[in-house]
Design a protein around this motif. Structure first.
Motif, PDB file in Angstrom:
ATOM      1  N   ALA A   1       0.808  -1.218   0.000  1.00 43.70           N
ATOM      2  CA  ALA A   1       0.000   0.000   0.000  1.00 43.70           C
ATOM      3  C   ALA A   1       0.842   1.269   0.000  1.00 43.70           C
ATOM      4  O   ALA A   1       0.611   2.179   0.787  1.00 43.70           O
ATOM      5  N   PRO A   2       1.841   1.358  -0.897  1.00 46.73           N
ATOM      6  CA  PRO A   2       2.674   2.563  -0.912  1.00 46.73           C
ATOM      7  C   PRO A   2       1.931   3.749  -1.507  1.00 46.73           C
ATOM      8  O   PRO A   2       1.066   3.592  -2.372  1.00 46.73           O
ATOM      9  N   THR A   3       2.266   4.922  -1.038  1.00 45.76           N
ATOM     10  CA  THR A   3       1.748   6.145  -1.634  1.00 45.76           C
ATOM     11  C   THR A   3       2.763   6.675  -2.646  1.00 45.76           C
ATOM     12  O   THR A   3       3.935   6.291  -2.614  1.00 45.76           O
ATOM     13  N   ALA A   4       2.317   7.519  -3.551  1.00 43.52           N
ATOM     14  CA  ALA A   4       3.149   7.905  -4.694  1.00 43.52           C
ATOM     15  C   ALA A   4       4.332   8.791  -4.315  1.00 43.52           C
ATOM     16  O   ALA A   4       5.361   8.758  -4.996  1.00 43.52           O
ATOM     17  N   ARG A   5       4.189   9.579  -3.239  1.00 46.65           N
ATOM     18  CA  ARG A   5       5.275  10.499  -2.893  1.00 46.65           C
ATOM     19  C   ARG A   5       5.504  10.498  -1.387  1.00 46.65           C
ATOM     20  O   ARG A   5       4.578  10.328  -0.599  1.00 46.65           O
TER      21      ARG A   5
ATOM     22  N   ARG B   1      -7.063  -8.864   7.569  1.00 49.04           N
ATOM     23  CA  ARG B   1      -6.299  -9.563   6.528  1.00 49.04           C
ATOM     24  C   ARG B   1      -4.797  -9.578   6.813  1.00 49.04           C
ATOM     25  O   ARG B   1      -4.009  -9.964   5.941  1.00 49.04           O
ATOM     26  N   ALA B   2      -4.400  -9.166   8.008  1.00 42.85           N
ATOM     27  CA  ALA B   2      -2.968  -9.022   8.302  1.00 42.85           C
ATOM     28  C   ALA B   2      -2.210 -10.330   8.111  1.00 42.85           C
ATOM     29  O   ALA B   2      -1.123 -10.350   7.532  1.00 42.85           O
ATOM     30  N   ALA B   3      -2.772 -11.427   8.572  1.00 47.07           N
ATOM     31  CA  ALA B   3      -2.068 -12.707   8.453  1.00 47.07           C
ATOM     32  C   ALA B   3      -1.879 -13.080   6.983  1.00 47.07           C
ATOM     33  O   ALA B   3      -0.799 -13.548   6.591  1.00 47.07           O
ATOM     34  N   ARG B   4      -2.901 -12.854   6.174  1.00 50.40           N
ATOM     35  CA  ARG B   4      -2.777 -13.182   4.746  1.00 50.40           C
ATOM     36  C   ARG B   4      -1.786 -12.246   4.062  1.00 50.40           C
ATOM     37  O   ARG B   4      -1.043 -12.667   3.164  1.00 50.40           O
ATOM     38  N   VAL B   5      -1.775 -10.981   4.477  1.00 56.35           N
ATOM     39  CA  VAL B   5      -0.768 -10.045   3.964  1.00 56.35           C
ATOM     40  C   VAL B   5       0.627 -10.561   4.288  1.00 56.35           C
ATOM     41  O   VAL B   5       1.528 -10.566   3.434  1.00 56.35           O
ATOM     42  N   GLY B   6       0.825 -11.003   5.529  1.00 58.78           N
ATOM     43  CA  GLY B   6       2.124 -11.538   5.927  1.00 58.78           C
ATOM     44  C   GLY B   6       2.545 -12.705   5.052  1.00 58.78           C
ATOM     45  O   GLY B   6       3.698 -12.787   4.616  1.00 58.78           O
ATOM     46  N   GLU B   7       1.617 -13.595   4.760  1.00 56.90           N
ATOM     47  CA  GLU B   7       1.911 -14.749   3.913  1.00 56.90           C
ATOM     48  C   GLU B   7       2.259 -14.305   2.493  1.00 56.90           C
ATOM     49  O   GLU B   7       3.186 -14.839   1.871  1.00 56.90           O
ATOM     50  N   THR B   8       1.538 -13.330   1.973  1.00 56.18           N
ATOM     51  CA  THR B   8       1.772 -12.840   0.606  1.00 56.18           C
ATOM     52  C   THR B   8       3.157 -12.226   0.474  1.00 56.18           C
ATOM     53  O   THR B   8       3.861 -12.448  -0.523  1.00 56.18           O
TER      54      THR B   8
ATOM     55  N   GLU C   1      -8.954  -7.248  -1.867  1.00 55.69           N
ATOM     56  CA  GLU C   1     -10.237  -6.562  -1.713  1.00 55.69           C
ATOM     57  C   GLU C   1     -10.313  -6.096  -0.263  1.00 55.69           C
ATOM     58  O   GLU C   1     -10.824  -6.789   0.599  1.00 55.69           O
ATOM     59  N   SER C   2      -9.770  -4.903  -0.027  1.00 48.52           N
ATOM     60  CA  SER C   2      -9.612  -4.438   1.345  1.00 48.52           C
ATOM     61  C   SER C   2      -9.464  -2.932   1.362  1.00 48.52           C
ATOM     62  O   SER C   2      -9.375  -2.289   0.305  1.00 48.52           O
ATOM     63  N   ASP C   3      -9.442  -2.375   2.572  1.00 43.96           N
ATOM     64  CA  ASP C   3      -9.119  -0.962   2.732  1.00 43.96           C
ATOM     65  C   ASP C   3      -7.617  -0.821   2.965  1.00 43.96           C
ATOM     66  O   ASP C   3      -6.871  -1.803   2.905  1.00 43.96           O
ATOM     67  N   HIS C   4      -7.170   0.402   3.204  1.00 47.16           N
ATOM     68  CA  HIS C   4      -5.745   0.678   3.339  1.00 47.16           C
ATOM     69  C   HIS C   4      -5.100  -0.111   4.475  1.00 47.16           C
ATOM     70  O   HIS C   4      -3.919  -0.465   4.387  1.00 47.16           O
ATOM     71  N   PHE C   5      -5.864  -0.386   5.501  1.00 54.75           N
ATOM     72  CA  PHE C   5      -5.290  -1.003   6.703  1.00 54.75           C
ATOM     73  C   PHE C   5      -5.405  -2.528   6.697  1.00 54.75           C
ATOM     74  O   PHE C   5      -4.964  -3.169   7.649  1.00 54.75           O
TER      75      PHE C   5
ATOM     76  N   TYR D   1      -1.432  -4.060  -2.950  1.00 54.13           N
ATOM     77  CA  TYR D   1      -2.286  -2.907  -2.715  1.00 54.13           C
ATOM     78  C   TYR D   1      -3.707  -3.342  -2.396  1.00 54.13           C
ATOM     79  O   TYR D   1      -4.081  -4.509  -2.586  1.00 54.13           O
ATOM     80  N   ALA D   2      -4.495  -2.388  -1.891  1.00 52.61           N
ATOM     81  CA  ALA D   2      -5.887  -2.641  -1.529  1.00 52.61           C
ATOM     82  C   ALA D   2      -6.791  -1.880  -2.489  1.00 52.61           C
ATOM     83  O   ALA D   2      -6.623  -0.673  -2.685  1.00 52.61           O
ATOM     84  N   THR D   3      -7.743  -2.578  -3.064  1.00 53.00           N
ATOM     85  CA  THR D   3      -8.591  -1.962  -4.081  1.00 53.00           C
ATOM     86  C   THR D   3      -9.548  -0.916  -3.507  1.00 53.00           C
ATOM     87  O   THR D   3     -10.038  -0.064  -4.248  1.00 53.00           O
ATOM     88  N   ARG D   4      -9.818  -0.980  -2.212  1.00 55.98           N
ATOM     89  CA  ARG D   4     -10.706   0.009  -1.591  1.00 55.98           C
ATOM     90  C   ARG D   4      -9.927   1.031  -0.771  1.00 55.98           C
ATOM     91  O   ARG D   4     -10.488   1.691   0.106  1.00 55.98           O
ATOM     92  N   ASP D   5      -8.660   1.172  -1.067  1.00 55.45           N
ATOM     93  CA  ASP D   5      -7.789   2.095  -0.333  1.00 55.45           C
ATOM     94  C   ASP D   5      -8.121   3.537  -0.707  1.00 55.45           C
ATOM     95  O   ASP D   5      -7.897   3.968  -1.834  1.00 55.45           O
ATOM     96  N   SER D   6      -8.662   4.283   0.252  1.00 58.24           N
ATOM     97  CA  SER D   6      -8.954   5.701   0.038  1.00 58.24           C
ATOM     98  C   SER D   6      -8.027   6.592   0.865  1.00 58.24           C
ATOM     99  O   SER D   6      -8.257   7.794   0.983  1.00 58.24           O
ATOM    100  N   THR D   7      -6.985   5.994   1.428  1.00 55.99           N
ATOM    101  CA  THR D   7      -6.045   6.730   2.284  1.00 55.99           C
ATOM    102  C   THR D   7      -4.796   7.138   1.523  1.00 55.99           C
ATOM    103  O   THR D   7      -4.388   8.299   1.564  1.00 55.99           O
ATOM    104  N   ALA D   8      -4.182   6.202   0.826  1.00 56.46           N
ATOM    105  CA  ALA D   8      -2.931   6.464   0.112  1.00 56.46           C
ATOM    106  C   ALA D   8      -3.207   6.750  -1.366  1.00 56.46           C
ATOM    107  O   ALA D   8      -4.163   6.232  -1.949  1.00 56.46           O
ATOM    108  N   ASP D   9      -2.351   7.563  -1.951  1.00 55.93           N
ATOM    109  CA  ASP D   9      -2.399   7.829  -3.393  1.00 55.93           C
ATOM    110  C   ASP D   9      -1.605   6.727  -4.095  1.00 55.93           C
ATOM    111  O   ASP D   9      -0.484   6.927  -4.557  1.00 55.93           O
TER     112      ASP D   9
END
Length: 214
Positions: A132-136, A196-203, A188-192, A161-169
């Motif tokens: 979930a990186p932001t552009a700058r 899904r943290a465990a699955r993020v860790g595995e990915t 299919e998640s929000d920025h945080f 990245y998260a498809t419903r992320d409205s926090t980061a650019d």
């Protein structure tokens, strides 16, 4: 097992080194860690309570150590608008490179951008994964341009990245990654990545493991 580490340099940068299970061990028991590979993990924005104990960083560390790879989670020094924070990441990678055969770099949110920018000057990395990186980081430091430099240096990259992320650019980073042929993974998640943290860790660990475990 975890140890506290002070990263040398001009800023006060402290870290936690999580050591891997013994199946990734090396015979040199004189080192603080028995693994021969490590991932340096950059936390989210320090002015938004980002720190090395972030749930996503811990999940990544757990998944890595289960696979025989150490993880160095660090806190930034005093706030420096992204400049000092990038230096902190570079110093942490330098510390790791002196002690391990292979080093990867990971970051979440602001930390994902820090990881991409720091990696642009580190061709010796075994891989970089940005979550979930932001552009700058700031008006002068562009993660989209840094991503191109990392790819040009031949360092493997994955952007999650998260498809419903409205926090980061995040969209410019993903567009550039796809244009460069960089692997991207969508949740299919929000920025945080709530729940899904465990699955993020595995990915993240699935990306690093074949590049770090030789």
């Amino acid at each position: 097992m975890s140890d506290t580490v002070l990263i040398p340099g001009g800023r006060d940068v402290r870290a936690t080194l999580d050591t891997a299970a013994s199946d990734g061990a090396r015979e040199d028991s004189g080192d603080a860690s028995r693994a021969d590979a490590v991932v340096v993990a950059c936390p989210p924005h320090p002015q938004q309570r980002g720190h090395r104990g972030d749930e996503r960083l811990v999940a990544v560390s757990d998944a890595l150590t289960d696979r025989g790879v150490d993880c160095l989670r660090f806190d930034y020094g005093d706030w420096d608008e992204g400049y000092g924070e990038t230096t902190d990441a570079d110093e942490a990678v330098g510390w790791a490179a002196e002690r391990y055969e292979r080093v990867g770099l990971f970051g979440f949110s602001f930390g994902g951008t820090v990881a991409l920018v720091a990696a642009a000057s580190r061709p010796d990395l075994a891989g970089v994964c940005a979550l979930a990186p932001t552009a700058r980081l700031n008006p002068d430091v562009d993660a989209v341009a840094a991503l191109g430099e990392v790819v040009d240096r031949g360092v493997p990259v994955r952007v999650v990245y998260a498809t419903r992320d409205s926090t980061a650019d995040w969209e410019p980073v993903i567009e550039r990654a796809e244009a460069l042929g960089v692997e991207t993974v969508a949740f299919e998640s929000d920025h945080f990545f709530v729940g899904r943290a465990a699955r993020v860790g595995e990915t993240v660990a699935e990306f690093f493991t074949p590049r770090l475990r030789k």
